[in-house]
Design a protein around this motif. Structure first.
Motif, short mmCIF file in Angstrom:
data_model
loop_
_atom_site.label_atom_id
_atom_site.label_comp_id
_atom_site.label_asym_id
_atom_site.label_seq_id
_atom_site.Cartn_x
_atom_site.Cartn_y
_atom_site.Cartn_z
N TRP A 281 28.30 70.98 70.09
CA TRP A 281 28.59 72.38 69.75
C TRP A 281 29.01 72.50 68.28
O TRP A 281 28.52 73.36 67.56
CB TRP A 281 29.70 72.91 70.66
CG TRP A 281 30.27 74.22 70.19
CD1 TRP A 281 31.38 74.41 69.42
CD2 TRP A 281 29.73 75.53 70.43
NE1 TRP A 281 31.58 75.74 69.17
CE2 TRP A 281 30.59 76.46 69.78
CE3 TRP A 281 28.63 76.00 71.13
CZ2 TRP A 281 30.36 77.82 69.82
CZ3 TRP A 281 28.41 77.37 71.16
CH2 TRP A 281 29.26 78.26 70.52
N ARG A 282 29.92 71.64 67.84
CA ARG A 282 30.41 71.73 66.47
C ARG A 282 29.30 71.44 65.46
O ARG A 282 29.20 72.10 64.42
CB ARG A 282 31.60 70.79 66.28
CG ARG A 282 32.85 71.28 67.02
CD ARG A 282 34.07 70.44 66.73
NE ARG A 282 34.03 69.15 67.41
CZ ARG A 282 34.36 68.97 68.69
NH1 ARG A 282 34.70 70.01 69.44
NH2 ARG A 282 34.33 67.78 69.23
N LEU A 283 28.47 70.45 65.76
CA LEU A 283 27.34 70.18 64.87
C LEU A 283 26.37 71.35 64.83
O LEU A 283 25.80 71.67 63.78
CB LEU A 283 26.61 68.91 65.33
CG LEU A 283 27.29 67.58 65.00
CD1 LEU A 283 26.60 66.44 65.71
CD2 LEU A 283 27.30 67.34 63.49
N GLY A 284 26.18 72.00 65.98
CA GLY A 284 25.29 73.16 66.03
C GLY A 284 25.78 74.29 65.14
O GLY A 284 24.99 74.94 64.45
N VAL A 285 27.10 74.51 65.14
CA VAL A 285 27.68 75.55 64.28
C VAL A 285 27.47 75.19 62.81
O VAL A 285 27.10 76.04 61.99
CB VAL A 285 29.18 75.73 64.58
CG1 VAL A 285 29.83 76.65 63.54
CG2 VAL A 285 29.37 76.30 65.98
#
Length: 277
Positions: free
Chosen positions: A31-35
């Protein structure tokens, strides 16, 4: 759960925003990498790399990986993702979706990033296919961008391209085949072909009338890209330009100088990070 990306964020601010999902493990890291990828797409290659490198220089890779709870290898891949982005953000879809009306001007102008082409003749598929690889190579060798078939370059008005279902299917296949023989080879997911329906002045779709958009990113390779016919091009304002022998040599020298400078900057950042630890 959603995050509304702010283009004014720094890398650190985007990283903080990525913690709207506080889960751990693969799901949380993903999720954090996606953001952070979405933020990079919003701000473009140049600024994403600048902000990323600034954060690494200030905090060090180890601190960033700890703060994000992400593996160091993922952080390195994130920088590679940023380096593969177009030089500038491409917002053609956002602009066009509100303006694709027959005989109406689009809210874009031709420059090094955008080019308009009116398709003439009785075989629109061949007309587009025959130059698609040249434009793809030109954008790969330059700053990335989009060519839009179905717009008059003389006055920016939409004329559209008439394509039935069979022709649309054939067009996608034949463009993909032309781009598949570009050398050095490119990831087939790196480019995008979109067919946008054209409306009349009452905002009703016109049967089988489309605006065709091909978007290609800039290449991060120090090598020139060539078409299957061993020709190479670059993008200049409002046109593509075929390179000759001396021009090819000059392009290679300039690209090597740019890559050398970027490599030196990366080494300096890494040395500072190691010294800080």
């Amino acid at each position: 759960m959603r995050v509304h990306i702010d283009k004014d964020w720094t890398f650190i601010e985007a990283a903080k925003a990525s913690w709207t999902y506080r889960g751990g493990g693969i799901q949380g890291a993903g999720w954090r990498l996606g953001v952070l990828r979405a933020w990079g797409c919003a701000v473009g290659k140049k600024r994403a790399l600048q902000e990323f490198d600034k954060a690494v220089e200030e905090y060090g890779i180890e601190e960033i990986t700890k703060a994000l709870n992400i593996a160091p290898s993922s952080i390195k891949k994130l920088r590679k993702f940023y380096s593969n982005l177009p030089s500038e953000t491409i917002e053609v879809l956002r602009v066009l979706k509100a303006t694709i009306k027959l005989d109406s001007p689009v809210d874009l102008e031709e420059d090094r990033q955008y080019e308009f082409k009116q398709v003439k003749g009785n075989n629109p598929v061949d007309s587009i296919k025959n130059t698609a690889d040249e434009y793809a190579v030109a954008y790969l060798n330059s700053e990335g961008g989009s060519v839009l078939w179905g717009i008059r370059d003389s006055n920016r008005t939409v004329c559209g391209v008439k394509l039935n279902y069979q022709e649309r299917d054939k067009l996608r296949r034949e463009i993909s085949q032309k781009l598949a023989v570009i050398q050095p080879a490119i990831d087939p997911t790196a480019y995008r072909i979109e067919l946008h329906k054209v409306c009349d002045q009452k905002n009703e779709f016109i049967d089988d009338l489309y605006l065709i958009e091909m978007t290609v990113p800039a290449s991060n390779s120090s090598r020139l890209h060539f078409t299957g016919g061993n020709e190479t091009f670059v993008k200049v304002d409002g046109a593509k330009k075929k390179l000759t022998g001396p021009e090819i040599q000059d392009w290679i020298i300039r690209r090597l100088d740019i890559n050398k400078e970027e490599l030196q900057n990366q080494i300096l950042i890494l040395l500072r990070s190691w010294n800080a630890n």
